[in-house]
Design a protein around this motif. Structure first.
Motif, PDB file in Angstrom:
ATOM      1  N   LEU A 220     -30.937 128.557 -30.564  1.00  0.00           N
ATOM      2  CA  LEU A 220     -32.363 128.455 -30.886  1.00  0.00           C
ATOM      3  C   LEU A 220     -32.859 127.032 -30.678  1.00  0.00           C
ATOM      4  CD1 LEU A 220     -32.624 130.663 -34.116  1.00  0.00           C
ATOM      5  CD2 LEU A 220     -33.622 131.153 -31.870  1.00  0.00           C
ATOM      6  N   LEU A 221     -32.040 126.063 -31.043  1.00  0.00           N
ATOM      7  CA  LEU A 221     -32.380 124.656 -30.821  1.00  0.00           C
ATOM      8  C   LEU A 221     -32.626 124.399 -29.341  1.00  0.00           C
ATOM      9  CD1 LEU A 221     -32.536 121.611 -31.534  1.00  0.00           C
ATOM     10  CD2 LEU A 221     -30.048 121.575 -31.493  1.00  0.00           C
ATOM     11  N   LEU A 222     -31.722 124.865 -28.493  1.00  0.00           N
ATOM     12  CA  LEU A 222     -31.872 124.693 -27.049  1.00  0.00           C
ATOM     13  C   LEU A 222     -33.103 125.422 -26.526  1.00  0.00           C
ATOM     14  CD1 LEU A 222     -28.167 125.035 -25.872  1.00  0.00           C
ATOM     15  CD2 LEU A 222     -29.607 122.990 -25.691  1.00  0.00           C
ATOM     16  N   PHE A 223     -33.339 126.620 -27.047  1.00  0.00           N
ATOM     17  CA  PHE A 223     -34.499 127.395 -26.596  1.00  0.00           C
ATOM     18  C   PHE A 223     -35.792 126.659 -26.894  1.00  0.00           C
ATOM     19  CE2 PHE A 223     -37.941 130.314 -27.764  1.00  0.00           C
ATOM     20  CZ  PHE A 223     -38.131 130.966 -26.557  1.00  0.00           C
ATOM     21  N   PHE A 224     -35.957 126.206 -28.135  1.00  0.00           N
ATOM     22  CA  PHE A 224     -37.213 125.548 -28.510  1.00  0.00           C
ATOM     23  C   PHE A 224     -37.342 124.160 -27.892  1.00  0.00           C
ATOM     24  CE2 PHE A 224     -37.244 128.702 -32.015  1.00  0.00           C
ATOM     25  CZ  PHE A 224     -38.525 129.198 -31.802  1.00  0.00           C
ATOM     26  N   MET A 225     -36.221 123.523 -27.542  1.00  0.00           N
ATOM     27  CA  MET A 225     -36.288 122.261 -26.815  1.00  0.00           C
ATOM     28  C   MET A 225     -36.987 122.446 -25.475  1.00  0.00           C
ATOM     29  SD  MET A 225     -32.516 120.558 -27.464  1.00  0.00           S
ATOM     30  CE  MET A 225     -32.686 119.477 -26.034  1.00  0.00           C
ATOM     31  N   HIS A 226     -36.767 123.605 -24.847  1.00  0.00           N
ATOM     32  CA  HIS A 226     -37.310 123.871 -23.523  1.00  0.00           C
ATOM     33  C   HIS A 226     -38.588 124.708 -23.555  1.00  0.00           C
ATOM     34  CE1 HIS A 226     -33.062 122.878 -22.714  1.00  0.00           C
ATOM     35  NE2 HIS A 226     -33.517 122.396 -21.576  1.00  0.00           N
ATOM     36  N   PHE A 227     -38.950 125.200 -24.715  1.00  0.00           N
ATOM     37  CA  PHE A 227     -40.134 126.040 -24.853  1.00  0.00           C
ATOM     38  C   PHE A 227     -41.320 125.149 -25.216  1.00  0.00           C
ATOM     39  CE2 PHE A 227     -43.030 128.877 -27.147  1.00  0.00           C
ATOM     40  CZ  PHE A 227     -43.058 129.977 -26.311  1.00  0.00           C
ATOM     41  N   ARG A 228     -42.251 124.991 -24.306  1.00  0.00           N
ATOM     42  CA  ARG A 228     -43.368 124.070 -24.545  1.00  0.00           C
ATOM     43  C   ARG A 228     -44.114 124.458 -25.816  1.00  0.00           C
ATOM     44  NH1 ARG A 228     -45.866 120.248 -21.285  1.00  0.00           N
ATOM     45  NH2 ARG A 228     -47.991 119.721 -21.890  1.00  0.00           N
ATOM     46  N   TYR A 229     -44.189 123.500 -26.734  1.00  0.00           N
ATOM     47  CA  TYR A 229     -44.682 123.815 -28.076  1.00  0.00           C
ATOM     48  C   TYR A 229     -46.125 124.291 -28.088  1.00  0.00           C
ATOM     49  CZ  TYR A 229     -47.492 119.535 -28.516  1.00  0.00           C
ATOM     50  OH  TYR A 229     -48.446 118.564 -28.356  1.00  0.00           O
ATOM     51  N   SER A 230     -46.912 123.937 -27.078  1.00  0.00           N
ATOM     52  CA  SER A 230     -48.317 124.363 -27.052  1.00  0.00           C
ATOM     53  C   SER A 230     -48.443 125.885 -26.962  1.00  0.00           C
ATOM     54  CB  SER A 230     -49.047 123.714 -25.876  1.00  0.00           C
ATOM     55  OG  SER A 230     -48.417 124.047 -24.643  1.00  0.00           O
ATOM     56  N   TYR A 231     -47.405 126.550 -26.431  1.00  0.00           N
ATOM     57  CA  TYR A 231     -47.430 128.014 -26.363  1.00  0.00           C
ATOM     58  C   TYR A 231     -47.357 128.641 -27.754  1.00  0.00           C
ATOM     59  CZ  TYR A 231     -46.491 127.399 -21.355  1.00  0.00           C
ATOM     60  OH  TYR A 231     -46.559 127.031 -20.033  1.00  0.00           O
ATOM     61  N   LEU A 232     -46.858 127.876 -28.716  1.00  0.00           N
ATOM     62  CA  LEU A 232     -46.770 128.393 -30.083  1.00  0.00           C
ATOM     63  C   LEU A 232     -48.152 128.660 -30.673  1.00  0.00           C
ATOM     64  CD1 LEU A 232     -43.948 126.093 -31.499  1.00  0.00           C
ATOM     65  CD2 LEU A 232     -43.735 128.483 -30.816  1.00  0.00           C
ATOM     66  N   LYS A 233     -49.168 127.956 -30.157  1.00  0.00           N
ATOM     67  CA  LYS A 233     -50.531 128.184 -30.641  1.00  0.00           C
ATOM     68  C   LYS A 233     -50.959 129.622 -30.386  1.00  0.00           C
ATOM     69  CE  LYS A 233     -53.676 125.031 -30.050  1.00  0.00           C
ATOM     70  NZ  LYS A 233     -54.592 124.043 -29.433  1.00  0.00           N
ATOM     71  N   LYS A 234     -50.652 130.120 -29.185  1.00  0.00           N
ATOM     72  CA  LYS A 234     -51.039 131.481 -28.846  1.00  0.00           C
ATOM     73  C   LYS A 234     -50.235 132.514 -29.638  1.00  0.00           C
ATOM     74  CE  LYS A 234     -52.263 130.162 -24.116  1.00  0.00           C
ATOM     75  NZ  LYS A 234     -51.994 130.374 -22.659  1.00  0.00           N
ATOM     76  N   LEU A 235     -49.028 132.132 -30.005  1.00  0.00           N
ATOM     77  CA  LEU A 235     -48.151 133.066 -30.710  1.00  0.00           C
ATOM     78  C   LEU A 235     -48.317 133.025 -32.228  1.00  0.00           C
ATOM     79  CD1 LEU A 235     -44.859 132.506 -28.674  1.00  0.00           C
ATOM     80  CD2 LEU A 235     -46.370 134.487 -28.573  1.00  0.00           C
TER      81      LEU A 235
END
Length: 378
Positions: free
Chosen positions: A60-75
């Motif tokens: 999960l750490l690796l996933f969120f490191m590469h998952f652009r945090y701005s996409y979390l706004k939509k989610l």
């Protein structure tokens, strides 16, 4: 290419979290093997499970490191609705542990949904308040609407009941509202209401009153057999450890004297076995996480990134402070685990996910800074 890709991450932050987690796994084995032998005839029972959770959390750490945090706004709306659903689900099919129906079992493993709700609430509030900056000074239209959802989630968690987690969510929500720029008089009203609600629930049940009175005077005879017993045994562990401790694996208090030695009171076992030096290592790692997290939030050029980073850092640090305060008798016992160190898969998954999100915010900050420098140079 790989080296260039990864150099923009905050390795102080990531390294501190990884080292603290690995240290926690070692101490969980040391603290839990007497209990594991008695309950499961397997000294590695808790150790193996925490190791599996660490492996999952690292992914999960690796996933969120590469998952652009701005996409979390939509989610964020999905996370919020998912939080409500899973909290309702735990009331129906949840497993009761220590008087609280807070767990959902999957075979021999269990998760605590409220831990994941903490993360979802931070993302949701950071997203909403980042969009309310134009009218954040208006109490009714700017501040209150997102908090209706928080109150509803608080109520669902209290149905379990789990006052410690519910109170932690309220405190983190308050920090995000404060950092979003709400007026001080509005914050004062919210703080007063939150304090009143938490105080009401804190004295609404005899066992909670016992916890409140026990930490104030654990040596009182009536309390020593009840709420104060855990604290007295923790005092013995801290005193026994001294500066350098009695040695790894040599704790006496974990031999069925100290309840929950691998969860709520793992700091007492660390202190007894490794002394002040062991506690110092934990505090240094936590300080690095807090320091880097604050810098990441302060350097973000996006309100969402700032609120998200500060919310995550406050959640991790405040939970550590509350756990340490309970173990040392400075605060009532709440049942909140020490992030990265205490036994518990849900807490470890959420904590490592938070570090991954912070690392991604840091990377975006550095990329945007480099881009700005190149533009100005051109």
């Amino acid at each position: 290419m790989i080296r260039k890709r990864y150099k923009d991450y905050d390795w102080w932050l990531i390294g501190a979290a990884i080292f603290l987690s690995l240290f926690g796994i070692i101490m969980i084995y040391s603290a839990s093997f007497p209990l594991a032998i008695d309950l499961y005839e397997n000294p590695s029972y808790f150790f193996v499970r925490q190791l599996i959770w660490f492996g999952t959390g690292s992914m999960l750490l690796l996933f969120f490191m590469h998952f652009r945090y701005s996409y979390l706004k939509k989610l964020s709306p999905v996370f919020l609705l998912g939080s409500v659903f899973i909290l309702l689900l735990v009331l129906v099919v949840g497993r009761e542990v220590n008087g609280a129906k807070s767990w959902i079992a999957f075979g021999s493993f269990s998760i605590q949904p409220a831990e994941f709700v903490k993360l979802a609430v931070i993302i949701y509030l950071a997203q909403v308040y980042s969009q309310k900056q134009a009218y954040i000074n208006k109490f009714i239209s700017g501040v209150i609407p997102p908090l209706v959802a928080v109150v509803f989630i608080f109520s669902l968690i209290m149905l379990q009941p789990d006052l410690g987690t519910a109170a932690a969510i309220l405190m983190t929500s308050g920090i995000i509202v404060f950092l979003s720029g709400a007026k001080m008089r509005h914050l004062a009203v919210l703080a007063g209401l939150s304090f009143s609600v938490i105080s009401y629930f804190a004295i609404s049940e005899p066992y909670r009153i016992q916890r409140l009175t026990a930490f104030q005077d654990p040596f009182e005879m009536a309390e020593a057999a009840g709420g104060g017993y855990q604290l007295i045994q923790a005092y013995v562990a801290f005193a026994h450890g001294g500066l350098t401790g009695v040695g790894l694996g040599q704790s006496v208090q974990k031999m069925h004297f100290l309840p929950e030695p691998h969860t709520d009171f793992i700091l007492a076992v660390i202190s007894e076995e490794l002394g002040f030096l062991g506690i110092g290592f934990v505090l240094v790692c936590l300080t690095i996480i807090a320091w880097r997290g604050v810098l990441i939030g302060a350097r973000s050029t996006h309100t969402f990134g700032t609120l998200l980073a500060f919310g995550l850092v406050f959640q991790l640090v405040s939970q550590a402070v509350v756990n340490a305060g309970a173990a040392t008798g400075l605060l009532p016992i709440t049942g909140l685990p020490f992030p990265f160190v205490s036994y518990g898969g849900s807490s470890l998954l959420v904590s490592l996910s938070a570090i991954g999100i912070l690392a991604n915010i840091s990377r975006v900050n550095k990329i945007e800074k480099k881009s700005k420098v190149k533009t100005e140079a051109a």
